[in-house]
Scaffold this motif. Sequence first.
Motif, PDB file in Angstrom:
ATOM      1  N   GLU A 118      48.614  43.964  43.483  1.00 12.47           N
ATOM      2  CA  GLU A 118      50.049  44.022  43.787  1.00 12.47           C
ATOM      3  C   GLU A 118      50.452  43.109  44.942  1.00 12.47           C
ATOM      4  O   GLU A 118      51.483  42.444  44.902  1.00 12.47           O
ATOM      5  CB  GLU A 118      50.449  45.467  44.100  1.00 12.47           C
ATOM      6  N   ASN A 119      49.627  43.038  46.007  1.00 16.64           N
ATOM      7  CA  ASN A 119      50.001  42.220  47.163  1.00 16.64           C
ATOM      8  C   ASN A 119      49.443  40.801  47.097  1.00 16.64           C
ATOM      9  O   ASN A 119      49.576  40.027  48.041  1.00 16.64           O
ATOM     10  CB  ASN A 119      49.575  42.893  48.471  1.00 16.64           C
ATOM     11  N   SER A 176      34.085  37.406  29.844  1.00 13.75           N
ATOM     12  CA  SER A 176      34.229  38.579  30.710  1.00 13.75           C
ATOM     13  C   SER A 176      34.914  38.205  32.012  1.00 13.75           C
ATOM     14  O   SER A 176      35.800  38.922  32.500  1.00 13.75           O
ATOM     15  CB  SER A 176      32.860  39.189  30.999  1.00 13.75           C
ATOM     16  N   GLU A 177      34.527  37.073  32.579  1.00 16.03           N
ATOM     17  CA  GLU A 177      35.124  36.621  33.835  1.00 16.03           C
ATOM     18  C   GLU A 177      36.595  36.265  33.647  1.00 16.03           C
ATOM     19  O   GLU A 177      37.430  36.571  34.507  1.00 16.03           O
ATOM     20  CB  GLU A 177      34.342  35.428  34.381  1.00 16.03           C
ATOM     21  N   GLU A 178      36.919  35.634  32.529  1.00 14.23           N
ATOM     22  CA  GLU A 178      38.315  35.277  32.250  1.00 14.23           C
ATOM     23  C   GLU A 178      39.170  36.528  32.076  1.00 14.23           C
ATOM     24  O   GLU A 178      40.277  36.631  32.641  1.00 14.23           O
ATOM     25  CB  GLU A 178      38.387  34.405  30.997  1.00 14.23           C
ATOM     26  N   GLU A 179      38.669  37.483  31.294  1.00 10.66           N
ATOM     27  CA  GLU A 179      39.408  38.722  31.076  1.00 10.66           C
ATOM     28  C   GLU A 179      39.586  39.492  32.380  1.00 10.66           C
ATOM     29  O   GLU A 179      40.662  40.044  32.655  1.00 10.66           O
ATOM     30  CB  GLU A 179      38.669  39.582  30.053  1.00 10.66           C
ATOM     31  N   SER A 180      38.529  39.530  33.194  1.00 10.86           N
ATOM     32  CA  SER A 180      38.596  40.249  34.462  1.00 10.86           C
ATOM     33  C   SER A 180      39.582  39.587  35.424  1.00 10.86           C
ATOM     34  O   SER A 180      40.328  40.273  36.130  1.00 10.86           O
ATOM     35  CB  SER A 180      37.199  40.317  35.092  1.00 10.86           C
ATOM     36  N   LYS A 181      39.595  38.270  35.449  1.00  2.00           N
ATOM     37  CA  LYS A 181      40.527  37.539  36.318  1.00  2.00           C
ATOM     38  C   LYS A 181      41.976  37.854  35.945  1.00  2.00           C
ATOM     39  O   LYS A 181      42.827  38.094  36.814  1.00  2.00           O
ATOM     40  CB  LYS A 181      40.274  36.039  36.211  1.00  2.00           C
ATOM     41  N   GLN A 182      42.247  37.877  34.642  1.00  6.39           N
ATOM     42  CA  GLN A 182      43.598  38.197  34.188  1.00  6.39           C
ATOM     43  C   GLN A 182      43.976  39.623  34.577  1.00  6.39           C
ATOM     44  O   GLN A 182      45.102  39.879  35.017  1.00  6.39           O
ATOM     45  CB  GLN A 182      43.691  38.017  32.672  1.00  6.39           C
ATOM     46  N   ARG A 183      43.025  40.537  34.409  1.00  5.52           N
ATOM     47  CA  ARG A 183      43.298  41.936  34.765  1.00  5.52           C
ATOM     48  C   ARG A 183      43.494  42.082  36.266  1.00  5.52           C
ATOM     49  O   ARG A 183      44.360  42.838  36.719  1.00  5.52           O
ATOM     50  CB  ARG A 183      42.120  42.797  34.290  1.00  5.52           C
ATOM     51  N   LEU A 184      42.702  41.369  37.073  1.00  2.65           N
ATOM     52  CA  LEU A 184      42.854  41.432  38.528  1.00  2.65           C
ATOM     53  C   LEU A 184      44.249  40.982  38.938  1.00  2.65           C
ATOM     54  O   LEU A 184      44.875  41.591  39.820  1.00  2.65           O
ATOM     55  CB  LEU A 184      41.787  40.579  39.210  1.00  2.65           C
ATOM     56  N   GLU A 185      44.736  39.932  38.324  1.00  4.97           N
ATOM     57  CA  GLU A 185      46.073  39.435  38.655  1.00  4.97           C
ATOM     58  C   GLU A 185      47.148  40.461  38.332  1.00  4.97           C
ATOM     59  O   GLU A 185      48.169  40.537  39.012  1.00  4.97           O
ATOM     60  CB  GLU A 185      46.339  38.126  37.913  1.00  4.97           C
ATOM     61  N   GLU A 186      46.927  41.273  37.293  1.00  5.96           N
ATOM     62  CA  GLU A 186      47.879  42.318  36.940  1.00  5.96           C
ATOM     63  C   GLU A 186      47.868  43.452  37.959  1.00  5.96           C
ATOM     64  O   GLU A 186      48.909  44.032  38.285  1.00  5.96           O
ATOM     65  CB  GLU A 186      47.554  42.875  35.557  1.00  5.96           C
ATOM     66  N   VAL A 187      46.693  43.769  38.475  1.00  9.04           N
ATOM     67  CA  VAL A 187      46.535  44.932  39.354  1.00  9.04           C
ATOM     68  C   VAL A 187      46.815  44.596  40.822  1.00  9.04           C
ATOM     69  O   VAL A 187      47.317  45.435  41.575  1.00  9.04           O
ATOM     70  CB  VAL A 187      45.100  45.505  39.215  1.00  9.04           C
ATOM     71  N   VAL A 221      41.404  44.011  45.083  1.00  4.77           N
ATOM     72  CA  VAL A 221      42.002  45.186  44.455  1.00  4.77           C
ATOM     73  C   VAL A 221      41.538  46.431  45.189  1.00  4.77           C
ATOM     74  O   VAL A 221      40.329  46.638  45.396  1.00  4.77           O
ATOM     75  CB  VAL A 221      41.601  45.279  42.965  1.00  4.77           C
ATOM     76  N   THR A 222      42.484  47.251  45.611  1.00  2.00           N
ATOM     77  CA  THR A 222      42.172  48.543  46.207  1.00  2.00           C
ATOM     78  C   THR A 222      42.249  49.617  45.119  1.00  2.00           C
ATOM     79  O   THR A 222      42.860  49.416  44.061  1.00  2.00           O
ATOM     80  CB  THR A 222      43.155  48.901  47.326  1.00  2.00           C
ATOM     81  N   TRP A 223      41.638  50.761  45.389  1.00  2.00           N
ATOM     82  CA  TRP A 223      41.717  51.874  44.458  1.00  2.00           C
ATOM     83  C   TRP A 223      43.181  52.297  44.278  1.00  2.00           C
ATOM     84  O   TRP A 223      43.616  52.610  43.165  1.00  2.00           O
ATOM     85  CB  TRP A 223      40.875  53.040  44.964  1.00  2.00           C
ATOM     86  N   LYS A 224      43.938  52.265  45.355  1.00  2.00           N
ATOM     87  CA  LYS A 224      45.353  52.629  45.280  1.00  2.00           C
ATOM     88  C   LYS A 224      46.105  51.702  44.329  1.00  2.00           C
ATOM     89  O   LYS A 224      46.895  52.155  43.488  1.00  2.00           O
ATOM     90  CB  LYS A 224      45.974  52.559  46.678  1.00  2.00           C
ATOM     91  N   GLU A 225      45.878  50.395  44.450  1.00  2.00           N
ATOM     92  CA  GLU A 225      46.543  49.439  43.564  1.00  2.00           C
ATOM     93  C   GLU A 225      46.150  49.681  42.120  1.00  2.00           C
ATOM     94  O   GLU A 225      47.003  49.638  41.211  1.00  2.00           O
ATOM     95  CB  GLU A 225      46.167  47.999  43.957  1.00  2.00           C
ATOM     96  N   TYR A 226      44.886  49.929  41.897  1.00  2.00           N
ATOM     97  CA  TYR A 226      44.403  50.124  40.529  1.00  2.00           C
ATOM     98  C   TYR A 226      45.021  51.369  39.902  1.00  2.00           C
ATOM     99  O   TYR A 226      45.499  51.330  38.756  1.00  2.00           O
ATOM    100  CB  TYR A 226      42.875  50.234  40.522  1.00  2.00           C
TER     101      TYR A 226
END
Length: 353
Positions: free
Chosen positions: A153-154, A140-151, A159-164
């Motif tokens: 932006e800066n 779960s942590e690995e998948e979330s880390k990968q998703r965070l890197e995608e979202v 992660v902000t709601w706007k970025e998401y």
Amino acid sequence: MKHTSRIGAYHIVSASALISVFLLSILISLVHKTNGAIAASHSHIRNHDDRSPSREREADGAFSPRDKSHYGSSDGHHSEFDHEAILGSTKDAEEFDSLPKEEAKARLAILVGKMDLDKNGLIERGELKAWIIRSFKMLSEEESKQRLEEVDENEDGLVTWKEYVQETFGVDLDSNPSSIPLNDIEEQQMLADDKMLFAAADANKDGYLDAVEFVSFTHPEEDPKMLPIVYQQTLDSKDTNKDGEIDFKEFIGDRGHDKDKKWLDDEKDRFDNELDWNKDGLLDRQEIISWVLPSNEEIAGEESAHLFASADDNHDEVLTPEEILEHHDTFVGSEATDYGDHLHNLEKFKDEL
């Protein structure tokens, strides 16, 4: 991966043309061999089309369980799930799939020592289950880390709601500050559900999700404080008579309109015998949460039982290191191919563990 080659008919009138065709045929042959090797290898690639937590749902509204891909639609067994359940990492599982047999066994032997919590030289069911639960959390942590890197932006690690919203729904909140122009009702509901999950995951209420909070957002089953939100979302979606519980008719909802009697009978049997624990004809709060957020502990128990059935050769209810290593392909997988310099050496692996 789809490779399409179109070779037209050419009138070859010169020696140079003959050489070109000969070289091209060699190239095509190599491509086919490469594709065959790729098709034969295991795949641990996740489907990133479901980028919203609210999209990770089954047809009945439940979040997809961790073991969703363990068995195929034709009851075929997918060994990739076993490997990830032991290694706690999709990336590590991919690497193990490419290791020579002896290297994979040497690394697995190190893991076996760490599974053996009481250091008695044997792996009991409880120890294997505890290890698998740990692996699920790491996944779960690995998948979330990968998703965070995608979202993110800066690239500030938050992660902000706007970025998401921008990355997931393709909507720029700066251009549409008051409303989000989503025409699809289902998408609008997903967005509303995600906003509730985002706010609940934001523990310090600063408007940002850090790496830990983002795990709660993308994998609400990992965080108890997310359970009331998921429960309320389920009631909002299905509890049409607003009594705080879900009966069978509400459980089926619109899904039953185009289904036959057998499908309805199967769903009724599932509702009565798997979901409705106290047999009162209704799903209460605990039963709803258990249905909507499948328990990793229960899945880990089932996976432990599966691995025991595969490796406990003498049926003595414990696994010896020798039994596990004998069945190393079930636990971690490997290919009997030497990839030479591309492999991490064993000492580095020991250090990382």
